[in-house]
Write a protein that holds these residues in place. Structure first.
Motif, short mmCIF file in Angstrom:
data_model
loop_
_atom_site.label_atom_id
_atom_site.label_comp_id
_atom_site.label_asym_id
_atom_site.label_seq_id
_atom_site.Cartn_x
_atom_site.Cartn_y
_atom_site.Cartn_z
N ASP A 3 0.82 -1.21 0.00
CA ASP A 3 0.00 0.00 0.00
C ASP A 3 0.86 1.27 0.00
O ASP A 3 0.33 2.37 0.08
CB ASP A 3 -0.96 0.02 1.18
N MET A 4 2.18 1.09 -0.07
CA MET A 4 3.10 2.22 -0.18
C MET A 4 4.16 1.89 -1.21
O MET A 4 4.51 0.72 -1.42
CB MET A 4 3.78 2.51 1.17
N ALA A 5 4.65 2.95 -1.87
CA ALA A 5 5.71 2.79 -2.87
C ALA A 5 6.87 3.71 -2.53
O ALA A 5 6.69 4.78 -1.93
CB ALA A 5 5.19 3.12 -4.27
N MET B 127 11.93 8.95 -2.02
CA MET B 127 10.58 9.49 -1.98
C MET B 127 9.57 8.35 -1.81
O MET B 127 9.81 7.23 -2.27
CB MET B 127 10.30 10.29 -3.25
N ARG B 128 8.44 8.68 -1.18
CA ARG B 128 7.42 7.67 -0.94
C ARG B 128 6.04 8.22 -1.28
O ARG B 128 5.81 9.43 -1.19
CB ARG B 128 7.46 7.22 0.52
N ALA B 129 5.14 7.31 -1.64
CA ALA B 129 3.77 7.67 -1.98
C ALA B 129 2.84 6.51 -1.68
O ALA B 129 3.25 5.34 -1.77
CB ALA B 129 3.65 8.05 -3.46
N PRO B 130 1.59 6.78 -1.31
CA PRO B 130 0.63 5.69 -1.09
C PRO B 130 0.22 5.07 -2.43
O PRO B 130 0.14 5.74 -3.46
CB PRO B 130 -0.55 6.39 -0.41
N LEU B 131 -0.05 3.77 -2.37
CA LEU B 131 -0.59 3.05 -3.53
C LEU B 131 -2.09 2.82 -3.32
O LEU B 131 -2.53 2.64 -2.18
CB LEU B 131 0.14 1.70 -3.70
N PRO B 132 -2.86 2.80 -4.41
CA PRO B 132 -2.46 2.99 -5.81
C PRO B 132 -2.14 4.45 -6.13
O PRO B 132 -2.66 5.36 -5.47
CB PRO B 132 -3.68 2.49 -6.60
N LEU B 133 -1.29 4.64 -7.13
CA LEU B 133 -0.94 6.00 -7.54
C LEU B 133 -2.05 6.61 -8.38
O LEU B 133 -2.80 5.91 -9.07
CB LEU B 133 0.36 5.97 -8.37
N PRO B 134 -2.16 7.95 -8.38
CA PRO B 134 -3.17 8.64 -9.20
C PRO B 134 -2.72 8.77 -10.64
O PRO B 134 -2.39 9.86 -11.13
CB PRO B 134 -3.29 10.00 -8.50
#
Length: 297
Positions: free
Chosen positions: A103-105, A289-296
């Protein structure tokens, strides 16, 4: 223009993948085809981006070093940027990460263009590393220490296995990561060393107390990356790391290497100071860098 994303399968595919990565990151060692094959495992995805049959990008999706996130690495050849190739690659890699249950990338970027691209999809800075570089000239071998000895892994291969348990396991948690890296004994043997002659172990009473050395680069044999450098806590402050690094620098000078480099995380000031003392200068800054999944996307 139609972009096709496909899985890398053949050795020729892997060579094409490597060619893109080398073009994008010429200052970093790229794994060989044999090393990439050795790293293949369930859940790891290696892809190519093609435009009209020409490889213009490459990508990798894998679990992060701590096992908590999907690690996504889209790369586009500099001649084919701003055409949607990076977005197409990132979409496939992110979808794979979701399919693997993450759930994170996480990703890493080394320049403003890449940072802005990542920010478009919700990535935010979580950490940063700085490159430190040392030119190799006439490097004297350090005086033999009295409390311990320095030997190469080529001389005593069994020490590398022992060093996993006695050096790596207790010191890897000291690295500046929000979640400790998870390094298995198999990964230690396959990914953390590539030439036993260029990796050195400090030994006291027959037991490993520290490691340091070089990871050689077959694409640029004049340049090498500094391998994992660590010393057991009870031996710190006794010049063990300095002696190990000076040994690897002398070895480099004797083997035609003219430049070595390393990456140190934010928070690892002690290693940066040691490198400064040994004559390293500063180079590129790399952002994690990190971002929540799914990406927009």
């Amino acid at each position: 223009m139609t972009t096709t994303i496909r899985t890398a399968i053949t050795d020729a595919d892997y060579e094409a993948w490597r060619a893109v990565r080398i073009a994008v990151l010429p200052y970093e060692r790229c794994p060989s085809v044999a090393e990439m094959r050795d790293l293949d495992r369930p859940g790891r995805l290696t892809v190519l981006a093609e435009v009209d049959g020409e490889v213009v990008g490459s990508g990798l999706a894998d679990r992060s070093g701590d096992g908590e996130r999907a690690s996504l690495m889209p790369r586009v050849h500099p001649d084919f940027r701003r055409r949607g190739v990076g977005t197409a690659l990132l979409r496939v890699l992110a979808e794979h990460g979701v399919a693997q249950g993450f759930d994170m990338a996480g990703t890493s970027v080394d320049d403003d263009e890449a940072r802005l691209f990542a920010e478009r999809f919700g990535f935010k800075e979580a950490n940063r590393e700085v490159e430190q570089v040392r030119q190799i000239g006439d490097e004297p071998w350090p005086a033999p220490p009295t409390e311990y000895e320095i030997v190469s892994v080529a001389e005593r291969p069994e020490l590398w296995t022992a060093a996993y348990h006695q050096v790596a396991v207790p010191t890897i948690p000291d690295m500046d990561h929000s979640v400790a890296l998870k390094v298995s004994a198999e990964e230690w043997e396959k990914e953390w060393i590539n030439d036993p002659a260029a990796m050195f172990v400090a030994v006291a009473d027959g037991q490993p107390i520290g490691v340091a050395g070089l990871r050689l680069d077959s694409d640029r044999p004049e340049r090498a990356e500094v391998g994992y450098t660590a010393v057991r806590r009870e031996w710190r402050g006794k010049s063990v790391a300095s002696t190990l690094k000076r040994t690897s620098m002398a070895w480099a000078a004797e083997h035609g290497i003219t430049e070595i480099y390393t990456w140190t995380q934010r928070g690892n000031e002690s290693m940066r100071r040691l490198n400064e003392h040994l004559g390293f200068t500063y180079g590129i800054v790399s952002l994690t860098m990190r971002a929540p999944l799914p990406l927009p996307i």
